[in-house]
Design an enzyme around this catalytic site. Structure first.
Site, PDB file in Angstrom:
ATOM      1  N   LEU A  17       0.833  -1.207   0.000  1.00  0.00           N
ATOM      2  CA  LEU A  17       0.000   0.000   0.000  1.00  0.00           C
ATOM      3  C   LEU A  17       0.866   1.254   0.000  1.00  0.00           C
ATOM      4  O   LEU A  17       0.567   2.245  -0.662  1.00  0.00           O
ATOM      5  CB  LEU A  17      -0.924   0.000   1.231  1.00  0.00           C
ATOM      6  CG  LEU A  17      -1.931   1.144   1.291  1.00  0.00           C
ATOM      7  CD1 LEU A  17      -2.868   1.126   0.093  1.00  0.00           C
ATOM      8  CD2 LEU A  17      -2.747   1.078   2.581  1.00  0.00           C
ATOM      9  N   LYS A  18       1.959   1.178   0.741  1.00  0.00           N
ATOM     10  CA  LYS A  18       2.899   2.304   0.761  1.00  0.00           C
ATOM     11  C   LYS A  18       3.439   2.565  -0.652  1.00  0.00           C
ATOM     12  O   LYS A  18       3.396   3.686  -1.142  1.00  0.00           O
ATOM     13  CB  LYS A  18       4.053   1.977   1.717  1.00  0.00           C
ATOM     14  CG  LYS A  18       5.189   2.975   1.702  1.00  0.00           C
ATOM     15  CD  LYS A  18       6.390   2.417   2.461  1.00  0.00           C
ATOM     16  CE  LYS A  18       7.580   3.339   2.366  1.00  0.00           C
ATOM     17  NZ  LYS A  18       7.409   4.585   3.132  1.00  0.00           N
ATOM     18  N   SER A 433      18.408  14.999  10.464  1.00  0.00           N
ATOM     19  CA  SER A 433      18.531  14.273   9.203  1.00  0.00           C
ATOM     20  C   SER A 433      18.262  15.188   8.019  1.00  0.00           C
ATOM     21  O   SER A 433      17.489  16.137   8.108  1.00  0.00           O
ATOM     22  CB  SER A 433      17.567  13.095   9.180  1.00  0.00           C
ATOM     23  OG  SER A 433      16.252  13.542   9.324  1.00  0.00           O
ATOM     24  N   ARG A 515       4.102   6.127   5.943  1.00  0.00           N
ATOM     25  CA  ARG A 515       5.380   5.922   6.624  1.00  0.00           C
ATOM     26  C   ARG A 515       5.284   4.759   7.609  1.00  0.00           C
ATOM     27  O   ARG A 515       4.366   4.683   8.417  1.00  0.00           O
ATOM     28  CB  ARG A 515       5.789   7.193   7.348  1.00  0.00           C
ATOM     29  CG  ARG A 515       7.011   7.007   8.209  1.00  0.00           C
ATOM     30  CD  ARG A 515       7.941   8.199   8.186  1.00  0.00           C
ATOM     31  NE  ARG A 515       9.037   8.003   9.128  1.00  0.00           N
ATOM     32  CZ  ARG A 515      10.114   7.257   8.876  1.00  0.00           C
ATOM     33  NH1 ARG A 515      10.242   6.636   7.724  1.00  0.00           N
ATOM     34  NH2 ARG A 515      11.067   7.129   9.778  1.00  0.00           N
ATOM     35  N   HIS A 642      15.228  16.823  21.388  1.00  0.00           N
ATOM     36  CA  HIS A 642      14.158  17.102  20.438  1.00  0.00           C
ATOM     37  C   HIS A 642      12.986  16.195  20.761  1.00  0.00           C
ATOM     38  O   HIS A 642      13.161  15.020  21.035  1.00  0.00           O
ATOM     39  CB  HIS A 642      14.645  16.853  19.005  1.00  0.00           C
ATOM     40  CG  HIS A 642      13.531  16.764  18.012  1.00  0.00           C
ATOM     41  ND1 HIS A 642      12.801  17.860  17.619  1.00  0.00           N
ATOM     42  CD2 HIS A 642      12.982  15.700  17.358  1.00  0.00           C
ATOM     43  CE1 HIS A 642      11.871  17.478  16.765  1.00  0.00           C
ATOM     44  NE2 HIS A 642      11.958  16.172  16.591  1.00  0.00           N
ATOM     45  N   GLU A 666       7.928  19.912  17.799  1.00  0.00           N
ATOM     46  CA  GLU A 666       6.945  20.141  16.757  1.00  0.00           C
ATOM     47  C   GLU A 666       5.969  21.201  17.240  1.00  0.00           C
ATOM     48  O   GLU A 666       5.489  21.140  18.347  1.00  0.00           O
ATOM     49  CB  GLU A 666       6.217  18.815  16.496  1.00  0.00           C
ATOM     50  CG  GLU A 666       5.120  18.872  15.463  1.00  0.00           C
ATOM     51  CD  GLU A 666       3.734  18.941  16.073  1.00  0.00           C
ATOM     52  OE1 GLU A 666       3.434  18.137  16.963  1.00  0.00           O
ATOM     53  OE2 GLU A 666       2.971  19.825  15.666  1.00  0.00           O
ATOM     54  N   HIS A 695       6.287  17.258   7.619  1.00  0.00           N
ATOM     55  CA  HIS A 695       5.540  16.057   7.226  1.00  0.00           C
ATOM     56  C   HIS A 695       4.796  16.265   5.919  1.00  0.00           C
ATOM     57  O   HIS A 695       4.098  15.390   5.444  1.00  0.00           O
ATOM     58  CB  HIS A 695       4.558  15.656   8.329  1.00  0.00           C
ATOM     59  CG  HIS A 695       5.244  15.430   9.646  1.00  0.00           C
ATOM     60  ND1 HIS A 695       5.438  16.446  10.550  1.00  0.00           N
ATOM     61  CD2 HIS A 695       5.816  14.325  10.173  1.00  0.00           C
ATOM     62  CE1 HIS A 695       6.092  15.958  11.596  1.00  0.00           C
ATOM     63  NE2 HIS A 695       6.338  14.685  11.393  1.00  0.00           N
TER      64      HIS A 695
HETATM   65  N1  GLN Z   1      17.414  13.547  14.596  1.00  0.00           N
HETATM   66  C1  GLN Z   1      16.311  12.859  14.036  1.00  0.00           C
HETATM   67  C2  GLN Z   1      16.112  13.274  12.587  1.00  0.00           C
HETATM   68  O1  GLN Z   1      16.310  14.382  12.271  1.00  0.00           O
HETATM   69  C3  GLN Z   1      15.049  13.131  14.806  1.00  0.00           C
HETATM   70  C4  GLN Z   1      13.873  12.463  14.174  1.00  0.00           C
HETATM   71  C5  GLN Z   1      12.623  12.490  15.001  1.00  0.00           C
HETATM   72  O2  GLN Z   1      12.419  13.301  15.842  1.00  0.00           O
HETATM   73  N2  GLN Z   1      11.733  11.592  14.739  1.00  0.00           N
HETATM   74  O3  GLN Z   1      15.715  12.486  11.760  1.00  0.00           O
HETATM   75 ZN    ZN Z   2      10.758  14.878  15.549  1.00  0.00          ZN
END
Ligand code: GLN
Ligand code: ZN
Length: 754
Positions: A17-18, A433, A515, A642, A666, A695
């Site tokens: 499906l992805k 990332s 995802r 984070h 976020e 996202h």
């Molecule tokens: N350091 C990770 C990234 O940037 C953090 C990802 C996350 O918070 N899910 O992918």
């Molecule tokens: Zn995150």
């Protein structure tokens, strides 16, 4: 005994499906092809359950993106901004899920939130004052008829009215009370329509009932269902709850005219006590005894004991999963690399179906404890699994109070760091990332398949790092990252480099939309034997004068996004991981890395659903575990963390007590309420509320980011504010990432100049 499944994974054994949805997004697949793939998957999943002897097979558990979104669309809760795009229904659906940027307009996606205490995300329905709530969709009916035409009478599933109302966001002046009656009518029409097409059972998912409920909440729940159930006619209605016990509304639930009540006997600590207080003889108890969230084999002895207890209070019992199997991978059959000695300890979704039928068979036999399937299962649990490490246990056993405290205190460190790092106010950075482009993935795949040497693999990653650093310098970001090209996943990567983990090939679990994540399995005690990230971080730092942020995943997130052990307490596993990551932090520092980010993306998600459990069951050990990771560094080493989720208004003091120097989170999909709360709580940690949503492929304009920053600056001093996207960029393409970051840097610069 009959067997019921609450929901089945829809993504497919090989994530069909992805692939299909993503090809459709990129224009490589037509809508029709996508619909065909979906139809084939549904059909296959129904057949599998039928073959496994499941009596209550769900339908409408399928979704192209998310079931909350499906429910919103079903009841016409489509905000004006999407309707105005005048797209076809499927395009409109995906515009709500992913945002839309094209010739018809530029619209953000709906907000996305974590589904209770899981790593699944749902889309937050928005109800505007002008929204006319009524039954307009046909998906549940179409899918029911689709199954029926294949000879399978399903039990359609939908998010229940109470949960829907609790999770939807009313964006105008209207309150819940204003929309109650139209929502009730919509659900009634839903019921009537199902009666007319021959359904026998309907399942209403009501996970919100396991949350703390006020008296008003229970009254609301009762009122809503009293009204809806009056239209049920000959239909049988299952009230399905999961992720805990329903202590606050149990009495009401059993007094309403439901035909079945689904209770969670694995996560619901008080469920047994509740039914011991009485379960009505005229209802069927759907007993959630097969864990829908973890992958360990069910211990039949323990379950049979539990069932013996349950049967004292309820006569008519259906065996069920504890929640939708959406939260576990598809099948163990794909794990061809896993040794049989290991494999026999696990059960994924398909194997859980077998467990349901085994248990039903065993329980109805004359001598359950002599049944061959029982004996076979008992044998697995009789042997010692292995994986223990005495040195690790000794280390966690000898931790002292002072190991959990970082000195000097924050204010002193903040000063030392400002002097050392010399960053401008509104410093810009990213979460770690950078886009995992096709070349990055094929480099990793080639290395894994043994097609290229380790040297070639590393050389490619270094080339990517160099490009990434050059790009960030060109854009003008202040704190640089290396880009995480060597990581497939922030948890799996660390798992692979630590002792104690097991890995799978295809154990994918849906996280949001298309995802999926592939959580590793914690098999034994955890330790670190060698540095993990130091090489790439040091290399990255050698290429720039700007500080490069070392990038680690924190213990709570590693634990939460793995399948945890069930034989030792979670806090013990967390401390083991914390000690391993602590060694990595100290090695990074020793090698000249001045800024280190320890991601705790999952920390908020695992907060117990009931407030009364927050501290005793969770915060009291996870916050110290995080501090243990960084308490050994020097004052001038800046620790970032984070979190993927900004709904921590109620636990701000606890977040501050993590004692990080900077936290990013976020904020772009939700409103900026969190900033008010930070201010009110006198939050000491510096903050980087995400200024745009990663996202979605949409590119934020400079103006838009500036507006967000100016709003934040009304509440926060500029010395405490960081500028960053709301999460890592790895799921994004370069096409949107570069202009987005350029706009981010430009916005920070302009605001700084003011
Ligand atoms: N350091 C990770 C990234 O940037 C953090 C990802 C996350 O918070 N899910 O992918
Ligand atoms: Zn995150």
């Amino acid at each position: 005994m009959k067997k019921s499944v609450i929901g089945f994974p829809r993504i497919g054994k090989d994530r069909e499906l992805k692939s299909a949805a993503e090809s459709y997004f990129s224009g490589k697949l037509t809508e029709n092809d996508l619909l065909n793939t979906a139809r084939a998957l549904r059909s296959e999943h129904w057949k599998i359950q039928k073959t496994a002897g499941i009596d209550f097979i769900p339908s409408n558990d399928f979704s192209f993106y998310d079931n909350m979104l499906d429910t919103a669309v079903l009841f016409n809760a489509v905000p004006k901004r999407y309707k105005e795009l005048e797209l076809n229904p499927l395009e409109e659906y995906f515009a709500m899920a992913r945002g839309y940027q094209g010739d018809k307009g530029d619209v953000k996606a709906l907000a996305m939130k974590k589904w209770y205490n899981t790593n699944y995300h749902y889309l937050v329905a928005e109800i505007e004052d002008s929204t006319e709530i009524k039954l307009t969709g046909s998906k549940p009916f179409d899918e029911f008829l689709e199954a029926k035409s294949q000879g399978i009478l399903t039990k359609p599933v939908v998010i229940g009215i109470y949960t829907f109302l609790k999770l939807a966001r009313l964006t105008g002046a209207k309150t819940g009370a204003d929309i109650e009656s139209s929502l009730i009518s919509a659900y009634k029409s839903f019921l009537e329509r199902f009666s007319s097409i021959g359904a026998q059972w309907l399942q209403f998912d009501e996970p919100s009932l396991v949350m703390d409920m006020t008296e008003e909440d229970t009254a609301l729940f009762t009122r809503l269902y009293a009204a809806i159930l009056s239209s049920k006619g000959a239909l049988k209605i299952l009230l399905q709850t999961y992720f805990g016990d329903i202590r606050d509304c149990y009495a009401k639930a059993v007094s309403l005219s439901f035909d079945g009540i689904g209770l969670d006997f694995t996560e619901g600590r008080r469920t047994e006590a509740l039914i011991a207080g009485g379960f009505p003889a005229d209802k069927i108890l759907f007993a959630g005894i097969i864990n829908g969230k973890n992958i360990w084999k069910n211990n039949y002895k323990a379950t049979l004991d539990k069932l013996t207890e349950i049967r004292r209070f309820a006569e008519d019992i259906v065996l069920s999963t504890s929640c939708s199997l959406l939260h576990v991978p598809y099948t163990l059959e794909s794990e061809t690399d896993l040794a049989a000695s290991r494999k026999k300890h696990f059960a994924f979704a398909r194997e859980k179906l077998t467990e349901l039928s085994d248990l039903s068979e065993i329980i109805s036999s004359d001598e359950p404890f002599k049944h061959p399937k029982y004996l076979e299962n008992a044998e697995v649990f009789a042997e010692k699994r292995g994986g223990e490490d005495a040195r690790v246990q000794e280390k966690t056993g000898s931790l002292k109070e002072s190991d959990f405290i970082r000195l000097p205190p924050f204010a002193e460190r903040e000063k030392a760091q400002k002097e050392k790092l010399r960053l401008p106010p509104l410093a810009t950075t990213t979460i770690g990332s950078f886009p995992q482009t096709a070349d990055v993935r094929s480099n990793r795949a080639a290395f894994r398949a043994g097609k290229i040497s380790e040297e070639e693999y590393t050389a490619f990653n270094k080339k990517k790092i160099a490009e990434c650093i050059a790009l960030q310098e060109k854009i003008g970001l202040d704190v640089i990252v290396h880009g995480e090209f060597e990581r497939n996943d922030m948890v799996e990567y660390f798992g692979e480099n630590l002792n104690g983990f097991l890995f799978t090939k295809k154990a994918w679990v849906q996280s949001y939309g298309t995802r999926c994540v592939k959580p590793p399995i914690i098999w034994g005690d955890i330790s670190r034997t060698r540095p993990i990230t130091v090489g790439y971080s040091v290399y990255a730092q050698s290429l720039t004068n700007k500080p490069v942020k070392g990038m680690l995943t924190g213990p709570v997130t590693i634990l939460s996004w793995s399948f945890p052990r069930e034989d030792i307490p979670l806090n013990e596993s967390t401390l083991q991981i914390a000690l391993a990551i602590r060694e990595e932090v100290l090695d990074l520092e020793k090698n000249g890395i001045k800024v280190i980010q320890i991601d705790e993306a999952a920390l908020r998600e695992k907060l117990p659903l009931r407030k009364s459990d927050w501290h005793s069951e969770y915060l009291n050990w996870v916050i110290p575990a995080f501090r243990l990771v960084h308490s050994g560094v020097k004052a001038e080493t800046q620790i970032h963390t984070h979190m993927c989720y900004s709904e921590f208004t109620d636990i701000i003091p606890d977040i501050d007590a993590m004692d990080a120097d900077v936290i990013s989170f976020e904020a772009s999909r939700s409103d900026l309420l969190i900033i008010d709360a930070l201010k009110a709580a006198n939050f000491k940690t510096e903050v980087g509320p995400g200024v745009y949503d990663i996202h979605s492929p949409r590119i934020p304009s400079v103006e838009e980011i500036k507006t967000a920053l100016l709003k934040m600056l009304e509440k926060l001093p500029k010395e405490k504010l960081w500028v960053n996207p709301d999460c890592g960029l790895k799921t994004r393409g370069e096409k949107e990432t570069v202009p987005s970051l350029e706009n981010l840097a430009a916005a920070a610069k302009e605001v700084r100049g003011k």
